[in-house]
Write a protein that holds these residues in place. Structure first.
Motif, PDB file in Angstrom:
ATOM      1  N   ARG A   1      60.026  44.326  79.978  1.00 16.96           N
ATOM      2  CA  ARG A   1      60.823  44.924  78.900  1.00 16.96           C
ATOM      3  C   ARG A   1      61.923  43.965  78.434  1.00 16.96           C
ATOM      4  O   ARG A   1      62.191  43.843  77.243  1.00 16.96           O
ATOM      5  N   ARG A   2      62.521  43.250  79.376  1.00 14.35           N
ATOM      6  CA  ARG A   2      63.657  42.382  79.057  1.00 14.35           C
ATOM      7  C   ARG A   2      63.240  41.023  78.499  1.00 14.35           C
ATOM      8  O   ARG A   2      63.846  40.515  77.543  1.00 14.35           O
ATOM      9  N   ASP A   3      62.187  40.428  79.065  1.00 13.06           N
ATOM     10  CA  ASP A   3      61.859  39.029  78.774  1.00 13.06           C
ATOM     11  C   ASP A   3      60.740  38.830  77.761  1.00 13.06           C
ATOM     12  O   ASP A   3      60.520  37.692  77.310  1.00 13.06           O
ATOM     13  N   PHE A   4      60.018  39.903  77.414  1.00 12.88           N
ATOM     14  CA  PHE A   4      58.906  39.778  76.476  1.00 12.88           C
ATOM     15  C   PHE A   4      59.248  40.518  75.178  1.00 12.88           C
ATOM     16  O   PHE A   4      59.997  41.495  75.187  1.00 12.88           O
TER      17      PHE A   4
ATOM     18  N   GLN B   1      45.174  41.289  74.477  1.00 11.91           N
ATOM     19  CA  GLN B   1      45.288  39.908  74.918  1.00 11.91           C
ATOM     20  C   GLN B   1      44.935  39.834  76.403  1.00 11.91           C
ATOM     21  O   GLN B   1      45.059  40.820  77.126  1.00 11.91           O
ATOM     22  N   THR B   2      44.544  38.672  76.852  1.00 16.32           N
ATOM     23  CA  THR B   2      44.390  38.489  78.290  1.00 16.32           C
ATOM     24  C   THR B   2      45.782  38.407  78.908  1.00 16.32           C
ATOM     25  O   THR B   2      46.760  38.068  78.225  1.00 16.32           O
TER      26      THR B   2
ATOM     27  N   GLN C   1      52.542  33.571  75.668  1.00 18.81           N
ATOM     28  CA  GLN C   1      53.163  33.866  74.383  1.00 18.81           C
ATOM     29  C   GLN C   1      54.481  34.627  74.527  1.00 18.81           C
ATOM     30  O   GLN C   1      55.280  34.650  73.598  1.00 18.81           O
ATOM     31  N   ARG C   2      54.638  35.287  75.676  1.00 19.37           N
ATOM     32  CA  ARG C   2      55.855  36.082  75.942  1.00 19.37           C
ATOM     33  C   ARG C   2      56.048  37.177  74.901  1.00 19.37           C
ATOM     34  O   ARG C   2      57.175  37.575  74.590  1.00 19.37           O
TER      35      ARG C   2
ATOM     36  N   ASP D   1      48.983  45.260  75.696  1.00 16.08           N
ATOM     37  CA  ASP D   1      48.991  43.932  76.307  1.00 16.08           C
ATOM     38  C   ASP D   1      49.891  43.909  77.539  1.00 16.08           C
ATOM     39  O   ASP D   1      49.537  43.338  78.581  1.00 16.08           O
ATOM     40  N   PHE D   2      51.062  44.533  77.428  1.00 12.80           N
ATOM     41  CA  PHE D   2      51.996  44.569  78.551  1.00 12.80           C
ATOM     42  C   PHE D   2      51.415  45.391  79.697  1.00 12.80           C
ATOM     43  O   PHE D   2      51.596  45.053  80.873  1.00 12.80           O
ATOM     44  N   ALA D   3      50.715  46.485  79.358  1.00 11.24           N
ATOM     45  CA  ALA D   3      50.106  47.309  80.400  1.00 11.24           C
ATOM     46  C   ALA D   3      49.032  46.522  81.148  1.00 11.24           C
ATOM     47  O   ALA D   3      48.967  46.561  82.388  1.00 11.24           O
TER      48      ALA D   3
END
Length: 312
Positions: free
Chosen positions: A156-159, A170-171, A178-179, A185-187
């Motif tokens: 949550r903070r860095d992406f 995305q993989t 890519q951040r 994608d985060f899940a």
């Protein structure tokens, strides 16, 4: 306990009438002790020739719609009202043997968790593995819940959250490089990372809402995705890396699966000239319902006072 109404509308538009094939619909919220479904309605235009319901291998409610007419537009509208009982991070109670990482799932649980521990993405250079290991302390005193919380909140903070309406994810390596990415994608990144550490994890599709005006959440206005991780003592616990949410506060489950492709809200086929498809519009609205529209019977059941409310 919040009383919520969710309206989810998807519209496919075509340049000319096309033949609509079978469609698979997963928009009905799952019923459980922490989200009690009071009413649900599914409206489809054009009206399908046949509409049947089933439970898939994960227990999700799935509607199968079959059509026998051509149309230049397909509209699927789902409306559901439910009681939601948020579980806060402080209510996650882990068995003593699993409070420190690493630990091994019990012999009773392991056979049913194995497929949810299996990795789904190649990581030959151990990029995801190394990122996951960065959350583990070197002194063998890693608190399990604190580590998983740290991982979710760091995403949550860095992406950077960037909405994307195209299908697919995305993989995990692409997301790390890519951040940035979508909620799905985060899940997927967090699922692969915790699986690399030996946790059983599943993909969740559903809805997110603001429990209060003071809280800002990402992913609203559309379907949302997050993660469930099995923790002995609390079972499947929600972790939303997009918003840094631990527990189900603000999260309404619709579908739970091993992988994202098993939890698509709407999928199907159509037949016509290749250039016929014009686009797709999706709107999701979650708001508090009026309690006076529902009445509690002597037997503890909920009756809707709204005309036209059905249990489809």
């Amino acid at each position: 306990m919040p009383l919520l109404t969710i309206r989810h509308v998807t519209c496919y538009r075509y340049r000319q009438p096309v033949s609509i094939g079978e469609h698979r619909i997963m928009m009905r919220p799952r019923e459980a002790f922490d989200q009690r479904l009071l009413s649900a309605r599914l409206d489809i235009t054009p009206e399908p020739r046949e509409l049947r319901w089933l439970h898939d291998v994960f227990g999700n409610s799935v509607a199968i719609a079959l059509f026998d007419r051509r149309a230049d537009e397909l509209v699927v509208s789902s409306e559901a009202t439910l009681e939601h009982a948020p579980l806060a991070q402080g209510q996650v109670d882990v068995e003593p043997y699993a409070r420190r990482f690493p630990f091994i799932y019990s012999s009773e649980d392991m056979p049913d968790l194995l497929r949810s521990i299996e990795r789904q993405h190649h990581d030959p250079e151990r990029i995801v593995d190394n990122w996951a290991r960065s959350f583990v302390r070197d002194d063998a005193s890693t608190d399990t819940v604190a580590m998983l919380t740290d991982m979710a909140t760091s995403i949550r903070r860095d992406f950077t959250y960037v909405p994307r309406h195209e299908k697919g994810t995305q993989t995990p390596i692409e997301t790390l490089n890519q951040r940035q990415g979508t909620c799905r994608d985060f899940a997927v990144l967090m699922i692969e990372a915790v699986r690399a550490l030996g946790f059983a994890a599943r993909f969740v599709s559903g809805y997110v809402y603001n429990p209060s005006r003071s809280e800002g959440v990402l992913g609203g206005g559309n379907t949302h995705a997050w993660v469930r991780i099995f923790l002995p003592g609390s079972g499947w616990v929600e972790f939303d890396p997009t918003n840094g949410i631990i527990g189900n506060r603000g999260l309404i489950r619709v579908a739970v699966a091993r992988d994202p492709y098993q939890a698509l809200p709407l999928s199907g086929t159509w037949f016509g000239p290749p250039a016929s498809f014009l686009g797709m519009d999706v709107t999701v609205d979650v708001h508090r319902a009026d309690p006076s529209q529902f009445a509690l019977t002597d037997h503890g059941a909920i009756n809707s006072r709204r005309a036209g409310a059905t249990g489809k």
